[in-house]
Design a protein around this motif. Structure first.
Motif, PDB file in Angstrom:
ATOM      1  N   PRO A  51      -2.722  -0.298   7.028  1.00  0.00           N
ATOM      2  CA  PRO A  51      -2.533  -0.605   5.596  1.00  0.00           C
ATOM      3  C   PRO A  51      -1.485  -1.709   5.415  1.00  0.00           C
ATOM      4  O   PRO A  51      -0.726  -2.017   6.336  1.00  0.00           O
ATOM      5  CB  PRO A  51      -2.015   0.732   5.032  1.00  0.00           C
ATOM      6  N   GLU A  52      -1.452  -2.260   4.228  1.00  0.00           N
ATOM      7  CA  GLU A  52      -0.464  -3.324   3.946  1.00  0.00           C
ATOM      8  C   GLU A  52       0.879  -2.672   3.624  1.00  0.00           C
ATOM      9  O   GLU A  52       1.331  -2.646   2.481  1.00  0.00           O
ATOM     10  CB  GLU A  52      -0.951  -4.204   2.802  1.00  0.00           C
ATOM     11  N   TRP A  53       1.516  -2.138   4.651  1.00  0.00           N
ATOM     12  CA  TRP A  53       2.847  -1.556   4.515  1.00  0.00           C
ATOM     13  C   TRP A  53       3.887  -2.650   4.773  1.00  0.00           C
ATOM     14  O   TRP A  53       3.628  -3.630   5.491  1.00  0.00           O
ATOM     15  CB  TRP A  53       3.034  -0.425   5.536  1.00  0.00           C
ATOM     16  N   ASP A  80       0.843  -1.202   0.000  1.00  0.00           N
ATOM     17  CA  ASP A  80       0.000   0.000   0.000  1.00  0.00           C
ATOM     18  C   ASP A  80       0.874   1.246   0.000  1.00  0.00           C
ATOM     19  O   ASP A  80       1.999   1.241   0.520  1.00  0.00           O
ATOM     20  CB  ASP A  80      -0.890   0.013   1.249  1.00  0.00           C
ATOM     21  N   SER A  81       0.317   2.333  -0.545  1.00  0.00           N
ATOM     22  CA  SER A  81       1.008   3.634  -0.523  1.00  0.00           C
ATOM     23  C   SER A  81       1.200   4.091   0.929  1.00  0.00           C
ATOM     24  O   SER A  81       0.329   3.865   1.781  1.00  0.00           O
ATOM     25  CB  SER A  81       0.145   4.647  -1.282  1.00  0.00           C
ATOM     26  N   GLU A  95       3.232   9.328  -5.666  1.00  0.00           N
ATOM     27  CA  GLU A  95       2.850   7.911  -5.803  1.00  0.00           C
ATOM     28  C   GLU A  95       3.216   7.397  -7.196  1.00  0.00           C
ATOM     29  O   GLU A  95       3.719   6.283  -7.336  1.00  0.00           O
ATOM     30  CB  GLU A  95       1.355   7.736  -5.524  1.00  0.00           C
ATOM     31  N   LYS A 123      -1.664   6.115   2.325  1.00  0.00           N
ATOM     32  CA  LYS A 123      -2.998   5.522   2.515  1.00  0.00           C
ATOM     33  C   LYS A 123      -3.563   5.853   3.898  1.00  0.00           C
ATOM     34  O   LYS A 123      -2.902   5.641   4.920  1.00  0.00           O
ATOM     35  CB  LYS A 123      -2.931   4.003   2.319  1.00  0.00           C
ATOM     36  N   PRO A 135       4.392  -7.655   4.242  1.00  0.00           N
ATOM     37  CA  PRO A 135       3.269  -6.778   4.632  1.00  0.00           C
ATOM     38  C   PRO A 135       2.629  -7.268   5.931  1.00  0.00           C
ATOM     39  O   PRO A 135       1.473  -7.650   5.971  1.00  0.00           O
ATOM     40  CB  PRO A 135       2.311  -6.913   3.443  1.00  0.00           C
ATOM     41  N   PHE A 140      -6.015   5.385   7.169  1.00  0.00           N
ATOM     42  CA  PHE A 140      -6.384   4.155   7.877  1.00  0.00           C
ATOM     43  C   PHE A 140      -7.141   4.498   9.165  1.00  0.00           C
ATOM     44  O   PHE A 140      -7.112   5.633   9.630  1.00  0.00           O
ATOM     45  CB  PHE A 140      -5.131   3.324   8.193  1.00  0.00           C
TER      46      PHE A 140
END
Ligand SMILES: [Zn+2]
Length: 251
Positions: free
Chosen positions: A15-17, A3-4, A215, A7, A25, A9
């Motif tokens: 987020p899927e960091w 994920d950016s 991005e 993002k 992630p 949350f």
């Protein structure tokens, strides 16, 4: 794809960091460390007749922790928050309020994307620099992208100087290094030029650079890095499986 870093949350959904240690992630918000408060301006304005929940602004801080037992890396995060109105219900007549948060600083910096094994250390360090500036200082992040390009070109053996007969060598600008060496840059030339343009915008201040531009730059950077340093193909698992299945029989 991760994920950016921009993002938004809720405090219950990370987020899927990517984890800075294991690059998976697998980061979760440590709920008991999550702390948010409304800003001074919101406190001053919230009793005004015109004030709506949409006007609420907050700051927050929390820890993230990698959920993989073999890793457990911890990351400190801080940033800002707002309250958003969502229409709910079958007929859309109900509405719900939700607090959304956006990170501005991470420590240690999060990986923007997994780096190939062959990516050299100076390039890795500079990508980390870009990541650490991305959400808090867009112009500085764009400038860091510019420095990253110089390091990438060095690694691709693009000369920094133009040799001249009987004269002192002349230092080349980044633009000249890109334009004068299409054979060394190949299919990466256009992408490198696009990143150079956002790097130039960085020197004109943050206003010219939007979140979307950064991005886009990160996507182009990921593509370039994977093209310049392709992952060597590895068939060792398949080879081992074939050797195990048939190795002894053929002897
Ligand atoms: Zn981890």
């Amino acid at each position: 794809m991760a994920d950016s870093l921009f993002k938004a949350f809720t405090k219950h959904s990370c987020p899927e960091w990517l984890c800075p240690a294991c690059c998976r992630p697998s980061l979760d918000i440590v709920l008991q460390t999550f702390h948010s408060e409304i800003t001074r301006q919101t406190r001053m304005e919230r009793n005004e007749s015109w004030f709506d929940s949409d006007n609420v602004r907050m700051v927050f801080s929390c820890l993230l922790k990698c959920s993989r037992p073999s890793c457990l890396e911890t990351v400190a995060v801080s940033g800002e928050g707002r309250t958003e109105r969502f229409v709910t219900g079958i007929d859309g007549e109900d509405e719900d309020m939700i607090d959304l948060f956006s990170a501005r600083a991470f420590f240690p910096p999060l990986p923007l994307f997994p780096l190939p094994q062959l990516c050299p250390e100076p390039v890795r360090v500079q990508i980390s620099e870009v990541s650490s500036l991305l959400t808090c200082h867009p112009a500085a992040a764009a400038n860091a992208i510019r420095s990253l390009l110089e390091k990438l070109l060095d690694d691709m053996h693009v000369p920094r100087e133009e040799r001249r007969k009987g004269k002192k060598a002349r230092a080349l600008t980044l633009n000249e290094r890109i334009v004068m060496n299409p054979e060394l840059l190949g299919i990466n030339q256009q992408g490198i030029m696009a990143l150079k343009l956002i790097g130039n915008a960085g020197s004109h201040g943050s206003e010219a650079i939007s979140q979307e531009h950064l991005e886009d730059a990160c996507h182009v950077l990921e593509l370039l890095i994977n093209q310049i340093y392709p992952q060597p193909s590895d068939a060792s698992h398949q080879i081992a499986r074939l050797q195990k299945a048939f190795g002894k029989k053929s002897v």
